[in-house]
Design an enzyme around this catalytic site. Sequence first.
Site, PDB file in Angstrom:
ATOM      1  N   GLY A  54     -33.413  45.095 107.348  1.00 17.85           N
ATOM      2  CA  GLY A  54     -33.716  43.805 107.949  1.00 17.85           C
ATOM      3  C   GLY A  54     -33.910  42.702 106.927  1.00 17.85           C
ATOM      4  N   SER A  92     -33.148  46.713 112.163  1.00 12.91           N
ATOM      5  CA  SER A  92     -33.389  47.626 111.054  1.00 12.91           C
ATOM      6  C   SER A  92     -33.647  49.025 111.583  1.00 12.91           C
ATOM      7  CB  SER A  92     -34.572  47.142 110.216  1.00 12.91           C
ATOM      8  OG  SER A  92     -34.717  47.914 109.043  1.00 12.91           O
ATOM      9  N   HIS A 103     -35.100  51.830 110.604  1.00 13.85           N
ATOM     10  CA  HIS A 103     -36.329  52.613 110.514  1.00 13.85           C
ATOM     11  C   HIS A 103     -37.412  52.180 111.507  1.00 13.85           C
ATOM     12  CE1 HIS A 103     -39.102  49.885 108.111  1.00 13.85           C
ATOM     13  NE2 HIS A 103     -37.954  49.250 108.022  1.00 13.85           N
ATOM     14  N   THR A 127     -21.207  49.961  98.010  1.00 14.05           N
ATOM     15  CA  THR A 127     -20.730  51.207  98.610  1.00 14.05           C
ATOM     16  C   THR A 127     -21.468  51.482  99.910  1.00 14.05           C
ATOM     17  OG1 THR A 127     -20.236  52.091  96.424  1.00 14.05           O
ATOM     18  CG2 THR A 127     -20.433  53.677  98.229  1.00 14.05           C
ATOM     19  N   CYS A 157     -44.754  44.653 104.629  1.00 12.45           N
ATOM     20  CA  CYS A 157     -44.254  44.017 103.408  1.00 12.45           C
ATOM     21  C   CYS A 157     -45.316  43.189 102.707  1.00 12.45           C
ATOM     22  CB  CYS A 157     -43.043  43.142 103.737  1.00 12.45           C
ATOM     23  SG  CYS A 157     -41.645  44.099 104.359  1.00 12.45           S
TER      24      CYS A 157
END
Length: 379
Positions: free
Chosen positions: A71, A200, A202, A238, A324
């Site tokens: 996110g 997101s 998770h 990647t 966060c």
Amino acid sequence: MNRIYLDHAATTPLDKKVLEKMTPYFTEFFGNADSPHAIGRRAVNAVDCARDDLAQALGVRANELYFTSGGTEADNWAIIGGAYAQKAKGKDHVIVSAIEHHAALYAGERLEKEGFTVTYLPVNTGGLVEETALQNALTERTGLVAVMSVNNETGVIQPIKALADLAHARGALFFTDAVQAAPHIPLDIKGWGVDMLSISSHKFYGPKGCGVLYVKNGVKIDRFIGGGEQERGLRGGTTNVPAVVGLAEAFLQNVKDMPAVNEKIDRLSQLFMEGISSLNGVSINGQEPRLPAILNLRVEGVSNVDLLYKLDLKGVCVAVGSACASASVKPSHVLLAMGLTEAEARECVRISFGKENTEEEIRFAANAFVEAVNDLRKF
């Protein structure tokens, strides 16, 4: 000690079925999705199937979905990439709500340093972005508006369709961070009329480190990460094949289970509030409509950090704000934006429920909460 986890708004445990789906792409089908040989083709096919399944579940086209590292990246890309694309049209004003995730606020701060005009949209005391506030902030130079669908600290649900309509009436793009909405609310992307949207993995029992940015066909957005031609040339790096496969599987499972899980969580939330009803001076931050999955509680006279550690010693995991910002000593910017003082914001904890919580756990957690508050108030 058996831990009772009540911090699902920060992250959720990986669903075992999702892990099973991911495992072959760590081992047997480990190829780089950009390699032309058979093992690489197997990997890219898995990514394509995941994108198709996710697009069908979201009611959008597969080429409107871009996989990201989560996110935070998706928010930065949408706001910064969208703002620069709009600046080319002479629109150098960006509006970001004051209660956004730190990723969105950082993007706004960066744009300010790079010459954009940024308005941080206020909320009312209930944590709601009001339509009149956005109407007053919009100008002819507004290129982008960013308002999250559900606040990650209070669970307050925002009127996204109405806000998107106002932005579009002034020729601005509208982006919504739906990271906290995705686990509990059907994402009506087309109905809401948003130009960009982030989720997101998770947050809905998928792997960490993988997210999605939806960009409506026809909307121009600048490249954010260089270094490769992945994601149709707009996002280098990647492809994390196992995580992409896991994200899609987790999302599909979440959509299927959502009605039953929401009903259960609503019951658990009510049970917790009943269990702490003997306490005085406890109030809920955030007005309705609000997710039952998130309870942001102010406990008068009690430090939220002291309460968090007291509960942790009793085996109950809660939060004092967004994950966060958990290492920060600053009070919640969301609660300050809602009009709480710094002292009041430091009395607030966040409790967030998940599908694996049981009534027995919630009763225990409520009793531990009452004991902890009473002990702290004595001192």
